[in-house]
Design a protein around this motif. Structure first.
Motif, PDB file in Angstrom:
ATOM      1  N   PRO A 163       3.695  -1.324  -0.649  1.00 25.68           N
ATOM      2  CA  PRO A 163       3.918  -1.948  -1.960  1.00 25.68           C
ATOM      3  C   PRO A 163       2.610  -2.367  -2.625  1.00 25.68           C
ATOM      4  O   PRO A 163       1.598  -2.597  -1.974  1.00 25.68           O
ATOM      5  CB  PRO A 163       4.790  -3.166  -1.625  1.00 25.68           C
ATOM      6  N   VAL A 164       2.660  -2.472  -3.963  1.00 26.54           N
ATOM      7  CA  VAL A 164       1.524  -2.889  -4.772  1.00 26.54           C
ATOM      8  C   VAL A 164       1.895  -4.203  -5.455  1.00 26.54           C
ATOM      9  O   VAL A 164       2.986  -4.335  -6.010  1.00 26.54           O
ATOM     10  CB  VAL A 164       1.181  -1.830  -5.842  1.00 26.54           C
ATOM     11  N   ARG A 165       1.004  -5.173  -5.413  1.00 22.64           N
ATOM     12  CA  ARG A 165       1.303  -6.471  -6.009  1.00 22.64           C
ATOM     13  C   ARG A 165       1.009  -6.447  -7.502  1.00 22.64           C
ATOM     14  O   ARG A 165      -0.076  -6.091  -7.935  1.00 22.64           O
ATOM     15  CB  ARG A 165       0.495  -7.580  -5.336  1.00 22.64           C
ATOM     16  N   ARG A 166       1.987  -6.845  -8.300  1.00 29.14           N
ATOM     17  CA  ARG A 166       1.834  -6.924  -9.749  1.00 29.14           C
ATOM     18  C   ARG A 166       1.115  -8.222 -10.127  1.00 29.14           C
ATOM     19  O   ARG A 166       1.008  -9.135  -9.301  1.00 29.14           O
ATOM     20  CB  ARG A 166       3.212  -6.861 -10.413  1.00 29.14           C
ATOM     21  N   PRO A 167       0.622  -8.336 -11.362  1.00 28.61           N
ATOM     22  CA  PRO A 167      -0.087  -9.567 -11.762  1.00 28.61           C
ATOM     23  C   PRO A 167       0.748 -10.827 -11.613  1.00 28.61           C
ATOM     24  O   PRO A 167       0.194 -11.910 -11.400  1.00 28.61           O
ATOM     25  CB  PRO A 167      -0.426  -9.304 -13.238  1.00 28.61           C
TER      26      PRO A 167
END
Length: 426
Positions: A163-167
């Motif tokens: 997963p990629v962390r959003r702002p």
């Protein structure tokens, strides 16, 4: 610490030869957040010393002062730099910024060949450096020169995994696009300056994907029928002194910082309003701020435009002028497997799939998407499954509610459930 010089070897991605070269500046086109890292490196090399934008621009030769100023402000917002009460504005690295730089060191790239850089806090040169003595005179015959070498092909970056962390701190789970992670594909399209339009029903994750791909480099225009030119390019706002001042909008700020402009619900914006973006997307790469005395804004390297379109929303019209400016158009649908993996009740996932099939065939106009399914799980955890079912049925448009009610109740083997509503007074 010693003042940085332009002889510092460049190992960061922005200074490497693998980046796309901007035809105007001759500099590598930076990836998302890369200019911020370079500015942080300059501040780190002068720990305890306040630098203004001109000082930093004297080291990062070729990068626009506007883009550097935006990078400084973002570092302040992240707590990695502090803004000092001075004019012009000066910045100084914070302990948190120093820790960040040491944990993820970025070296200062060398100045482009033939340019003249000055150390931070040194006097600006009075005039441009003279041409090298070997330059050819117009009256002299031109000697044969070697054919210029083409930039090296960009090295294949390591694909995103996990997963990629959003702002906002939430996680985005990448999906396959062109047999690769979608966030990687969007980033590559940005490097190649190929605008992309994401289309699909509301709640399928278009905004989440864009935020995951571009992070804090994003400037958003929320689109609707009331969006004005001022909402995009900026407008005058009242000041505390009783006057007015011009505040740039998301388009000029994205252009000057080399950021990403996200036009959300672009097809809800009136075409004559949206047309203000087109000069920034074509070969001109410029806009004129008529409200700011005709100031011309030129796009810095890295500037990119991405848009979202909800075809089924009333009033959404994809004009030919808009469609032709987005060479890549990607359909985004709900990932029901992801919903199940995130803990949504499998019966609701099954019901949503069935309703989505009816939606795709044109039998109904609405089906639960990923956003509604994740809300269903959260409400189930707090208020129980019957309340979550009643809420989801109430989300369906009136014309589709009977079909949604029948499908959901059948899947859960429930009798008739009314949409969530207040009851009698206690």
């Amino acid at each position: 610490m010693a003042t940085p010089t332009t002889n510092t070897p460049a190992t960061s991605a922005g200074a490497a030869g693998g980046n796309v070269i901007n035809a105007v500046s001759g500099l590598p086109r930076l990836r998302a957040g890369e200019l911020q890292n370079q500015v942080l490196a300059v501040l780190a090399s002068r720990t305890g010393v306040a630098l203004d934008v001109g000082d930093i621009a004297g080291v990062l030769v070729g990068r626009s002062s506007g883009a550097i100023g935006q990078a400084c402000d973002r570092l302040v917002g992240r707590g990695h730099a502090e803004l000092l009460p001075s004019s012009p504005k000066q910045y100084r690295i914070t302990p948190a910024g120093l820790r960040e730089h040491r944990a993820n060191p970025t070296l200062i790239p060398p100045a482009p060949q033939g340019s003249t850089a000055r150390p931070a806090s040194a006097a600006r040169p009075a005039a441009p450096a003279p041409r090298p003595a070997a330059a050819t005179s117009p009256t002299q015959p031109v000697a044969a020169t070697a054919r210029p070498t083409m930039p090296a092909a960009p090295a294949r970056k390591k694909p995103t995994t996990g997963p990629v962390r959003r702002p906002n701190g939430q996680l985005y789970y990448p999906r396959l696009l062109a047999k690769r992670p979608d966030v990687d594909v969007l980033r590559d399209l940005r490097e190649a300056d190929v605008p992309v339009l994401l289309y699909g029903p509301p709640g399928t994750g278009k905004t989440s994907l864009i935020e995951a791909a571009f992070g804090t480099d994003l400037y958003t225009v929320p689109g609707d029928g009331d969006t004005t030119v001022g909402d995009i390019v900026g407008d005058y706002v009242p000041t505390d002194s009783g006057g007015y001042e011009f505040v740039p909008g998301p388009l000029p700020r994205a252009m000057e910082s080399g950021g990403v402009l996200f036009i959300d619900d672009a097809t809800l914006i009136q075409p004559k309003v949206l047309a203000v973006v087109y000069p920034a997307m074509d070969g001109r790469r410029q806009i004129i701020l008529k409200a700011a005395a005709g100031r011309v804004v030129t796009a810095a390297p890295g500037f990119y435009v991405v848009a979202g379109h909800n075809p089924g929303v009333h009033g959404a019209v994809l004009t030919e002028a808009l469609s032709s400016r987005f060479s890549t158009q990607v359909k985004v649908s709900s990932d029901y497997d992801l919903a199940a993996a995130l803990g949504v009740d499998l019966r609701m996932v099954r019901a949503a799939r069935n309703l989505a099939t009816q939606h795709d065939s044109g039998e109904i106009g609405w089906a639960p998407q990923l956003r509604e399914l994740l809300a269903f799980k959260r409400i189930t955890d707090v208020l129980g499954i019957d309340t979550a079912i009643a809420n989801l049925i109430g989300l369906a448009p009136v014309e589709d509610r009977e079909v949604v009610h029948k499908a959901v109740c059948k899947t859960f083997a429930r009798a008739k459930i009314q949409p969530l509503a207040l009851g009698n007074q206690l």
